[in-house]
Design a protein around this motif. Structure first.
Motif, PDB file in Angstrom:
ATOM      1  N   ARG A  23     -13.644 -32.357 -51.457  1.00 48.14           N
ATOM      2  CA  ARG A  23     -12.649 -33.215 -51.758  1.00 48.14           C
ATOM      3  C   ARG A  23     -11.065 -32.708 -51.711  1.00 48.14           C
ATOM      4  N   ASP A  24     -11.030 -31.513 -52.105  1.00 46.95           N
ATOM      5  CA  ASP A  24      -9.687 -30.810 -52.021  1.00 46.95           C
ATOM      6  C   ASP A  24      -9.564 -30.126 -50.717  1.00 46.95           C
ATOM      7  N   ASN A  25     -10.446 -30.315 -49.998  1.00 45.14           N
ATOM      8  CA  ASN A  25     -10.159 -29.478 -48.521  1.00 45.14           C
ATOM      9  C   ASN A  25     -10.053 -27.868 -48.502  1.00 45.14           C
ATOM     10  N   THR A  26     -10.949 -27.366 -49.539  1.00 46.03           N
ATOM     11  CA  THR A  26     -10.938 -25.800 -49.458  1.00 46.03           C
ATOM     12  C   THR A  26     -12.077 -25.344 -48.993  1.00 46.03           C
ATOM     13  N   ASP A  27     -12.184 -23.973 -48.776  1.00 45.09           N
ATOM     14  CA  ASP A  27     -12.961 -23.369 -48.007  1.00 45.09           C
ATOM     15  C   ASP A  27     -14.390 -23.400 -48.929  1.00 45.09           C
ATOM     16  N   GLN A  28     -15.625 -23.995 -48.239  1.00 48.09           N
ATOM     17  CA  GLN A  28     -16.680 -23.928 -48.758  1.00 48.09           C
ATOM     18  C   GLN A  28     -17.496 -22.719 -49.226  1.00 48.09           C
ATOM     19  N   TYR A  29     -17.258 -21.820 -48.230  1.00 50.99           N
ATOM     20  CA  TYR A  29     -17.883 -20.390 -48.385  1.00 50.99           C
ATOM     21  C   TYR A  29     -17.289 -19.716 -49.686  1.00 50.99           C
ATOM     22  N   GLU A  30     -15.940 -20.086 -49.762  1.00 51.19           N
ATOM     23  CA  GLU A  30     -15.173 -19.258 -50.785  1.00 51.19           C
ATOM     24  C   GLU A  30     -15.628 -19.857 -52.106  1.00 51.19           C
ATOM     25  N   THR A  31     -16.253 -21.118 -52.187  1.00 52.27           N
ATOM     26  CA  THR A  31     -16.628 -22.001 -53.341  1.00 52.27           C
ATOM     27  C   THR A  31     -18.157 -21.300 -53.672  1.00 52.27           C
TER      28      THR A  31
END
Length: 172
Positions: free
Chosen positions: A7-15
């Motif tokens: 939703r926030d358009n951040t890096d999924q791998y970092e998450t």
């Protein structure tokens, strides 16, 4: 957490990395630490004020080795006898690169292993290792004392013989 990342358009791998670095309630350790034996690098700032277990083990191992080395050395070590003031001694005197043993008297004890020695040419401070007690008096008169030189304890030397194979040679 993954939905929030999308939703926030951040890096999924970092998450995923942060999720795997988060400690679990049941074990108190993160899945990454349980798998790799250490915490993986993270993007979140964290202050680590405790030493790692590996560093603690290394410190304990070094301390144990130091103790074993000390015990091994102390097997052959011995304490030297204490000297009393006024006692005649030989002390090691350095003159240039020459180390001589000279006569003197103990004036006082300076510290645990250090003494103040009174010699002919002055007052010196020496470690107990560089002092040898003697029974002779310091002020004995002999030929060296009359010349004004400091007395030096001579070391024994072997008798030297000429080499037999040089007897046929002549010097021109």
């Amino acid at each position: 957490m993954m939905k929030k990342s999308l939703r926030d358009n951040t890096d999924q791998y970092e998450t995923l990395l942060e999720l795997r670095n988060t400690p679990r309630q049941g074990t108190g350790q993160s899945p990454a630490k349980m798998m790799f034996g250490r915490a993986t690098q993270s993007f979140l700032p964290a202050i680590s004020n405790t030493k790692s277990e590996r560093a603690r083990n290394a410190t304990q191992k070094r301390a144990r080795h130091r103790l074993l080395d000390k015990q091994s050395y102390d097997k052959g070590a011995r304490d030297l006898k204490q000297l009393s003031p006024g006692q005649p001694v030989y002390y090691q005197h350095t003159e240039g690169k020459k180390y001589d043993w000279r006569r003197g008297k103990v004036r006082a004890k300076h510290s645990e292993r250090s003494y103040i020695i009174e010699g002919k040419n002055g007052v010196y401070r020496r470690n107990r290792v560089h002092i040898r007690p003697t029974t002779s008096e310091v002020n004995k008169d002999n030929s060296k004392d009359n010349k004004g030189e400091a007395e030096v304890q001579a070391r024994p030397q072997r008798a030297r013989q000429k080499v037999h194979w040089t007897k046929d040679y002549t010097v021109c």
